[in-house]
Write a protein that holds these residues in place. Structure first.
Motif, short mmCIF file in Angstrom:
data_model
loop_
_atom_site.label_atom_id
_atom_site.label_comp_id
_atom_site.label_asym_id
_atom_site.label_seq_id
_atom_site.Cartn_x
_atom_site.Cartn_y
_atom_site.Cartn_z
N LYS A 166 -4.77 2.67 -4.02
CA LYS A 166 -4.58 1.65 -4.84
C LYS A 166 -5.58 1.28 -6.10
CE LYS A 166 -4.70 -1.80 -1.48
NZ LYS A 166 -4.67 -2.97 -0.97
N PHE A 183 1.77 3.55 -2.98
CA PHE A 183 0.64 4.41 -3.56
C PHE A 183 0.33 5.61 -2.80
CE2 PHE A 183 0.16 0.18 -5.16
CZ PHE A 183 -0.26 0.44 -6.34
N ILE A 223 -2.48 -2.56 -8.32
CA ILE A 223 -2.63 -3.63 -7.22
C ILE A 223 -3.96 -4.16 -7.38
CG2 ILE A 223 -2.89 -4.01 -4.92
CD1 ILE A 223 -0.08 -3.85 -5.30
N SER A 234 -6.53 -6.08 -5.38
CA SER A 234 -6.71 -6.31 -3.83
C SER A 234 -7.23 -7.73 -3.73
CB SER A 234 -7.41 -5.20 -3.34
OG SER A 234 -6.70 -4.16 -3.28
N ASP A 263 0.92 -1.33 -0.06
CA ASP A 263 0.10 -0.10 -0.06
C ASP A 263 0.77 1.33 -0.08
OD1 ASP A 263 -1.84 -2.04 0.22
OD2 ASP A 263 -2.82 -0.91 2.14
#
Length: 334
Positions: free
Chosen positions: A84, A79, A107, A109, A76
């Protein structure tokens, strides 16, 4: 040489474009103004590989266990404001406008993966697009970070890596530059030798004294060795130094800059360094303005806009920098 860089959604940068880089570049600003993050963005631009992300985590001493425990959150901090859902984009251009590298990081998630896409040139032809599980990134070998052209502000490189690097420099007839660098810090040093008895170790000898291992000469000598060896052994033709003033006494800073300026030209290498030090800034300006100086240089001040809090990069030529220093005007993000 890198002429400009544009960064979006990376670290503390929502969006920034800095232009006018020279052969040697010094970067200043307050704490958390983005000096280290700028070096990291330049590093990703010259080494656009998935392993580079793992190297950055290693250089910042971030635990690999966090990736295993929280793979959906471990990256994280790459960013801006943890956004993200927005891609990281880093675009670099050289002085010939023949090479334009764009790096795009995303990304996922849900699947805990990182998508890394590399583009080159104005037609945006894809160099590669790679989907990497976040947990797999830390499986990349980061034991050779000593070969990476970025020098953190706090990490002390191992004696083994320094010894191997010195032997590489000696093989390429560059070992004399290492001795000259040591002599800037301690003029009494008369020889440098590498020994492989047990642990590979560099030994220095002062005039009239017995040789001693480099580790006994203090952090400044170790750091100078790291800087010079990375410079003379550079494969990327670029060197990134965070907080260059660390360990170097102010009385030695001008001679150190003279050496860096000379080697940057001779080795066709571009240098980016950060500093908090007013003395290091003045030494940089003084050397850059010397009448016989052949190396181009510039100073970049990172500061935040009062209204938006966004970081901007202000380029100063050396005459402007020197005038500001002489008249005690703020040049470090004040």
């Amino acid at each position: 040489m890198l002429k400009e860089i544009e960064i979006q959604n990376f670290r503390c940068f929502e969006q920034i474009k800095i232009s006018g880089f020279e052969r040697v570049n010094l970067i200043g600003g307050k704490n958390n103004a983005g000096k280290t993050a700028l070096l990291e963005a330049i590093f990703l631009n010259i080494a656009p590989h998935a392993s580079s992300l793992a190297i950055l985590k290693e250089l910042r001493r971030e635990s690999s266990k966090a990736v295993q425990a929280m793979p959906d959150r471990a990256w994280d901090n790459l960013f801006y404001a943890l956004k993200k859902d927005t891609s990281i984009v880093i675009i670099g251009k050289d002085y010939n406008n023949t090479d334009r590298v764009e790096i795009k990081l995303e990304i996922n998630s849900v699947k805990s993966s990182i998508v890394i896409e590399f583009m080159r040139n104005e037609n945006r032809s894809a160099l590669s697009s790679k989907k990497v599980p976040a947990t797999h990134l830390m499986s990349y070998d980061t034991s050779t970070t000593g070969k990476v052209p970025i020098i953190p502000s706090f990490t002390r490189i191992s004696g083994r890596e320094l010894t191997v690097a010195y032997d590489n420099a000696r093989l390429n007839e560059k070992d004399s530059e290492v001795l000259k660098a040591f002599q800037i810090i301690d003029p009494a040093i008369e020889s440098v030798e590498s020994f492989y008895i047990g642990e590979p170790t560099l030994y220095l000898r002062r005039k009239g004294e017995k040789r001693l291992p480099l580790s006994l000469f203090g952090d400044a000598m170790n750091r100078v060795a790291d800087i010079i060896l990375k410079l003379v052994n550079s494969e990327h033709k670029i060197l990134l130094i965070d907080e260059i003033e660390n360990g170097i006494h102010y009385t030695n800073q001008r001679d150190f800059w003279r050496m860096l300026f000379r080697l940057a030209v001779e080795l066709d290498t571009q240098i980016f360094a950060t500093t908090h030090s007013l003395e290091m800034l003045q030494a940089f300006a003084d050397v850059g303005l010397e009448p016989d100086q052949k190396c181009s240089s510039a100073y970049f001040e990172l500061a935040r806009k009062l209204k938006t809090n966004q970081i901007i990069g202000i380029r100063r030529d050396l005459e402007t920098l020197n005038y500001a220093l002489e008249h005690q005007k703020g040049v470090r993000g004040e």
